[in-house]
Design an enzyme around this catalytic site. Structure first.
Site, PDB file in Angstrom:
ATOM      1  CG  ASP A  17       1.143 -26.459   5.961  1.00 10.77           C
ATOM      2  OD1 ASP A  17       2.311 -26.517   5.531  1.00 10.77           O
ATOM      3  OD2 ASP A  17       0.871 -26.465   7.176  1.00 10.77           O
ATOM      4  CG  ASP A  19       3.986 -31.383   9.309  1.00  6.86           C
ATOM      5  OD1 ASP A  19       3.812 -32.592   9.531  1.00  6.86           O
ATOM      6  OD2 ASP A  19       5.050 -30.927   8.845  1.00  6.86           O
TER       7      ASP A  19
END
Length: 263
Positions: A17, A19
């Site tokens: 991922d 953020d």
């Protein structure tokens, strides 16, 4: 806590991922640059994932580069790209009425889709900075007339410097309330996004790992796609939250810095 199904298999490919794992509020998380550099040097297949459908891969490449993180365009996979691939597989050369930004419209154009408000095959809802009541009304009427309802991701809120913003999931709920039709969500935690991403880099779930900061999206999607999962504590889910879920990551670490030596 190790996942015994994968313990003896080396990790050959990585999905992470963005953020909360690589960056936080526009600043690189310590260890992110070293991790990405190690992936490139080791020539490991990898993808940086995001449920945010606003930006194109080229936009995100430039954004990360400004922060000092080098991620090639081909190593970025967004919910908008996964959504475009999904509808192109389902109905090649189709049409869609779109609520969203350039990340979504560009991805749909790239797969040969026509964007229209006249009898579209799909209504596709994504992230946008300004949700229009007029556009939502149009979406409701088109769905009532038979258009199939797709949404890029189920996230109910998004971050901003001023606080939480209503996101795709919240607006989808409004449209569902008005039509009685629930959307098909393509982005995390749908393992479809992960499997499509693995296919993009020619990877197999049994020898791949997913790194995320959220139990309810990243870890769940990785788990359901059959990957080893790593939860970092630099984002949404904190250590005290983990036992509230009926599933666990393969391993919990403080940050991405703790995974550099595994590449």
């Amino acid at each position: 806590m190790a996942d015994r199904r994968h313990v003896d298999r080396p990790i050959e490919s990585w999905l992470t991922d963005m953020d909360g794992v690589l960056i936080h509020e526009g600043v690189p998380i310590p260890g992110a640059d070293a991790f990405l550099k190690k992936l490139r040097e080791a020539e490991r297949p990898f993808l940086v994932l995001t449920n945010n459908s606003i930006y194109t891969a080229r936009d995100l490449h430039a954004r990360l580069q400004r922060m000092g993180l080098e991620v090639p365009v081909d190593n970025i996979w967004t919910s908008a790209m996964a959504t475009a691939q999904f509808v192109a597989d389902q109905r090649p050369g189709g049409s869609a009425y779109v609520i969203g930004e350039a990340g979504l419209t560009t991805a749909l154009h790239d797969v040969g889709y026509i964007l229209t408000d006249h009898d579209p095959d799909f209504v596709i809802l994504g992230e946008t900075r300004t949700y229009s009541f007029e556009a939502m009304t149009k979406a409701v009427r088109l769905i009532n007339d038979g258009a199939r309802f797709i949404a890029t991701n189920p996230d109910n809120v998004g971050p901003s410097t001023e606080g939480a913003l209503p996101a795709t999931g919240s607006v989808a709920a409004l449209i569902t309330a008005a039509t009685g039709k629930k959307p098909y969500f393509v982005g995390k935690p749908n393992p479809l996004m992960m499997r499509a991403g693995l296919n993009q880099i020619g990877a197999h779930s049994e020898t791949s790992a997913m790194i995320g900061d959220r139990m309810d999206t990243d870890v769940l999607a990785g788990l359901e796609a059959g990957m080893r999962t790593f939860l970092v504590l630099t984002g949404v889910t904190q250590a005290d939250d983990i036992d509230r879920y009926p599933f666990r990551p393969s391993r919990v670490v403080d940050s991405i810095a703790d995974l550099v030596d595994l590449v």
